[in-house]
Structure formats: C-alpha cells, structure tokens
Design an enzyme around this catalytic site. Structure first.
Site, short mmCIF file in Angstrom:
data_model
loop_
_atom_site.label_atom_id
_atom_site.label_comp_id
_atom_site.label_asym_id
_atom_site.label_seq_id
_atom_site.Cartn_x
_atom_site.Cartn_y
_atom_site.Cartn_z
N HIS A 157 -0.67 0.08 -9.75
CA HIS A 157 -1.36 -0.85 -8.82
C HIS A 157 -1.86 -2.09 -9.58
O HIS A 157 -3.06 -2.38 -9.61
CB HIS A 157 -2.53 -0.13 -8.13
CG HIS A 157 -2.96 -0.84 -6.86
ND1 HIS A 157 -3.33 -0.18 -5.72
CD2 HIS A 157 -3.05 -2.17 -6.56
CE1 HIS A 157 -3.66 -1.05 -4.78
NE2 HIS A 157 -3.49 -2.27 -5.27
N ARG A 204 0.84 -1.19 0.00
CA ARG A 204 0.00 0.00 0.00
C ARG A 204 0.88 1.25 0.00
O ARG A 204 1.95 1.27 0.63
CB ARG A 204 -0.90 0.03 1.24
CG ARG A 204 -2.06 -0.96 1.20
CD ARG A 204 -3.11 -0.61 0.14
NE ARG A 204 -4.25 -1.50 0.13
CZ ARG A 204 -4.40 -2.56 -0.68
NH1 ARG A 204 -3.46 -2.87 -1.56
NH2 ARG A 204 -5.48 -3.30 -0.62
P1 NAP Z 1 -1.72 -11.82 4.79
O1 NAP Z 1 -1.83 -13.23 4.33
O2 NAP Z 1 -2.69 -11.33 5.81
O3 NAP Z 1 -0.24 -11.61 5.33
C1 NAP Z 1 0.15 -10.52 6.08
C2 NAP Z 1 1.56 -10.73 6.61
O4 NAP Z 1 2.00 -9.51 7.20
C3 NAP Z 1 1.62 -11.81 7.68
O5 NAP Z 1 2.81 -12.55 7.57
C4 NAP Z 1 1.67 -10.98 8.98
O6 NAP Z 1 2.35 -11.59 10.05
C5 NAP Z 1 2.47 -9.79 8.52
N1 NAP Z 1 2.22 -8.64 9.40
C6 NAP Z 1 1.06 -8.01 9.66
N2 NAP Z 1 1.24 -7.02 10.55
C7 NAP Z 1 2.56 -7.02 10.85
C8 NAP Z 1 3.36 -6.26 11.72
N3 NAP Z 1 2.84 -5.27 12.48
N4 NAP Z 1 4.68 -6.54 11.79
C9 NAP Z 1 5.21 -7.54 11.05
N5 NAP Z 1 4.50 -8.31 10.21
C10 NAP Z 1 3.18 -8.06 10.11
O7 NAP Z 1 -1.85 -10.82 3.56
P2 NAP Z 1 -1.57 -11.11 2.00
O8 NAP Z 1 -2.71 -11.80 1.37
O9 NAP Z 1 -0.23 -11.72 1.87
O10 NAP Z 1 -1.57 -9.61 1.43
C11 NAP Z 1 -0.65 -8.64 1.93
C12 NAP Z 1 -1.00 -7.27 1.41
O11 NAP Z 1 -0.66 -7.15 0.02
C13 NAP Z 1 -2.48 -6.90 1.42
O12 NAP Z 1 -2.89 -6.48 2.71
C14 NAP Z 1 -2.55 -5.79 0.41
O13 NAP Z 1 -2.37 -4.54 1.04
C15 NAP Z 1 -1.37 -6.06 -0.52
N6 NAP Z 1 -1.81 -6.41 -1.90
C16 NAP Z 1 -1.42 -5.63 -2.93
C17 NAP Z 1 -1.80 -5.96 -4.21
C18 NAP Z 1 -1.35 -5.13 -5.38
O14 NAP Z 1 -1.81 -5.36 -6.50
N7 NAP Z 1 -0.44 -4.21 -5.23
C19 NAP Z 1 -2.58 -7.10 -4.45
C20 NAP Z 1 -2.96 -7.86 -3.35
C21 NAP Z 1 -2.58 -7.52 -2.08
P3 NAP Z 1 1.83 -12.97 10.71
O15 NAP Z 1 2.22 -14.05 9.69
O16 NAP Z 1 2.57 -13.07 11.96
O17 NAP Z 1 0.33 -12.84 10.85
C1 GLV Z 2 -5.19 -5.17 -4.05
O1 GLV Z 2 -4.48 -4.25 -3.81
C2 GLV Z 2 -5.74 -6.04 -3.06
O2 GLV Z 2 -5.65 -5.74 -1.86
O3 GLV Z 2 -6.29 -7.09 -3.44
#
Ligand code: NAP
Ligand code: GLV
Length: 312
Positions: free
Chosen positions: A272, A224
């Site tokens: 994005h 983000r």
């Molecule tokens: P997820 O499965 O919820 O993984 C989040 C990770 O971040 C987990 O490993 C979590 O730790 C860690 N985390 C959260 N808070 C933290 C903190 N305070 N300190 C250290 N580590 C922390 O999420 P995801 O599905 O991988 O997605 C991650 C993010 O990618 C989304 O929230 C979104 O913002 C972004 N995204 C971007 C796009 C794009 O097109 N640019 C697309 C999709 C997603 P734990 O393992 O300990 O819980």
């Molecule tokens: C895209 O940024 C998503 O959070 O899926």
C-alpha cells in the site's frame, strides 16, 4: 480556532508543528477522550468515540484521498468531509502505474528472472498497440495516470461514473456508467483500478468483469483491496486468461502470513505504497482550506469535498 488531530497510526508531532506554523493563532491538539470541542478535525481512521464526542465540528479533513473507512462511521448529518485533493499523490500514482505497465509490457520481470538464473536472452519486441490500458476511475489520480500512460504511447481507455467531455482527456477513449463497462473492459488488456471504494464498486474486480479483458490481460490494483474478489483473480491467473497482476492494496492489510498471494509467481506485491500521503503538501493544503472556511468562504470554494451520498 481549535483544531483536533486524530490520525490512527500517524506520529502526531510533525503534523501539529506544521499545522501550528501554517495557521498562526490556532490551538492544535491531539485528540484524547474528554478533549474540548474543536472547530475542525484532521483525521485518519478515527474511532467512533471521537466523532460522538465532537458534535460541534465544522468539517473533517481526511489525510488521505480515500474516505471509505471514514464513511463507515456514524457521522452527523451534514458534517462536511474533505479529502486530500492530489497533494502530491497523482505524480506518485502516475510513476507507480507507468512502471507496472512498462515492466509487464517490456517483460522486465521475465528478464530479471532470466538474469538471476544467469541466462542472457533476447525476446521479440511486443507491439504497444496490443496493450491497450484501461483506467477505471478518471478522477484526480486516474486522469493523471491516463495522461502519463499516453506519453509512452499506449492506447488508453478510461471509465468513470459520469461521461467526460473529449477535451477533458485528449487522446483517451472514454466510457461511462455500467452500460459501457463491458465495452470498456473488452477494449482493454491492462486494467488499472483507481476507483473509490463505494457500495457500487465493492467487488467490481470479479470474475465476470476481469474475464471481459482481452486474453493475456493484466491487472494493476492501486485503489482498495475490497475492489478485488481474490479467488476470482487466482482462478483467472490459473486459467491463463490473466497473465499477471501488480497489487498494492489488499482486503486485509498487512497481507496475512500464508495468504496465497505472497509467493504467487504471477503476482507483484507492494505494501500500500503506490501514492503516499506527503506530510508537507498535505498540511499546506489542509491549512489553506481551514483558513478559507474560518474566514467565512463557502464550502464550494474548497476542493475535495466528499459527496457522502455517493461515497467519494
Ligand atoms: P476521485 O478524484 O474521487 O475520482 C474517482 C473516480 O472514480 C471518478 O472519475 C469517478 O467518476 C469514478 N467513479 C466513482 N464511482 C464510480 C462508479 N460507480 N462507476 C464508475 N466510475 C466511478 O478519487 P482519486 O483522488 O482519484 O482517488 C481514487 C482512489 O484511489 C481513492 O478513493 C483511494 O481509494 C485510492 N488511493 C489509493 C492510494 C494508494 O496508495 N494505493 C493512494 C491514494 C488513493 P466521476 O468522474 O464520474 O465522478
Ligand atoms: C491512500 O490509500 C489514500 O486513500 O490516500
């Protein structure tokens, strides 16, 4: 069963068709003010009025992985929020991040510029061992990215909130919590951000943290825009501590005209687009989960339920 669809900026028709096909018998409608009460909602950036007018919802299904925008709304206490759990995003994120790391490591950006000037130049090969990659966030996307980077034999570090068992991510050197953030950054030269945006991670890509990266550091922000303190990145690029960055997300999207990022020679920008929501995969996943909940299965049977207290 009634399902309401309220996704800002998304053409509804193919989603309605897909959800109707996957959930025969369900009444699936686009939300409009005054619409009847629904059992489940499929949402992206809905207005507060939508939430206020649908107090009877049993769950909200977000058609993205990140729920930061949704959690800014006043939601009824206890309303389950379910995000996309991969649904075809992790392979997209792995290919995007690997290409950004490889493009930087192999100096393909420099070669492109040389060729554009009509210059045929070889550069000395760089050592992979000098480019340890740190992945912030080891969830659904970060863990896939960490694994993919290892296939190209980069040293990979990972940082998460809670510690990871060694067997969960073989070959990845893992760090956890604020106490180990400094060591994680110091051990990394390329930094990939895949954290959710929460109160704890807002502004985490700041001067203090980015300057802990090894000299000649490189940032890849695919999570983000609000994770990054933009002025701090510009200062570290100017000082030379950071060699460059690939940015897919921005504090204001679309990136405003005249923003200093637009024509910065050390930045690569994309709109994005690193991991898009794939409609068919997402419909199949959401329909499966709605069917499970409607059949009386517990919320714990569904992957991707958000901890609204933690914010992800
Ligand atoms: P997820 O499965 O919820 O993984 C989040 C990770 O971040 C987990 O490993 C979590 O730790 C860690 N985390 C959260 N808070 C933290 C903190 N305070 N300190 C250290 N580590 C922390 O999420 P995801 O599905 O991988 O997605 C991650 C993010 O990618 C989304 O929230 C979104 O913002 C972004 N995204 C971007 C796009 C794009 O097109 N640019 C697309 C999709 C997603 P734990 O393992 O300990 O819980
Ligand atoms: C895209 O940024 C998503 O959070 O899926």
């Amino acid at each position: 069963m009634r399902i309401t669809f309220c996704c800002t900026g998304t053409a509804p028709e193919p989603w309605l068709q897909g959800l109707c096909a996957a959930l025969p018998g369900a009444d699936v409608q686009v939300w409009a003010p005054g619409a009847p009460q629904a059992d489940f909602a499929v949402v992206w950036a809905p207005p507060q009025a939508f939430i206020d007018e649908q107090p009877g919802l049993k769950a909200l299904f977000n058609i993205g992985a990140g729920v930061d925008a949704l959690l800014k709304l006043r939601l009824p206490p206890g309303l389950p929020v379910v995000r996309l759990d991969d649904a075809g995003m992790s392979v997209q994120m792995a290919e995007y991040v690997c290409q950004a790391v490889i493009r930087h490591f192999r100096e393909l950006d420099v070669a492109e510029a040389d060729m554009a000037r009509g210059e045929w130049q070889f550069r000395k090969p760089r050592q992979r061992a000098d480019f340890p990659v740190g992945v912030m966030g080891l969830g659904v996307l970060g863990s896939r990215v960490a694994q993919a980077l290892q296939t190209f034999e980069f040293p990979v570090n990972g940082w998460s909130r809670s510690p990871k068992a060694a067997e969960a991510l073989p070959g990845v050197r893992t760090f956890a919590g604020v106490a180990q953030l400094g060591d994680f950054l110091h051990s990394s030269r390329v930094l990939v951000n895949l954290l959710p945006l929460t109160a704890e991670t807002d502004g985490i890509l700041n001067h203090a943290h980015l300057s802990r990266l090894q000299p000649g550091g490189y940032l890849i922000n695919v999570a983000r825009g609000a994770h990054l303190v933009e002025a701090d990145l510009l200062a570290l690029l100017d000082s030379g501590h950071l060699a460059g960055a690939t940015l897919d997300v921005f504090r204001t999207e679309p990136l405003p005209a005249g923003h200093p990022f637009w024509h910065h020679p050390k930045l690569t920008l994309t709109p994005h687009t690193s991991a898009r929501t794939l409609r068919d995969e997402s419909i199949a996943q959401i329909a499966r989960k709605i069917a499970a909940l409607a059949a009386g299965q517990p919320l714990s049977a569904v992957a991707g339920v958000v901890d609204t207290g933690l914010g992800y």
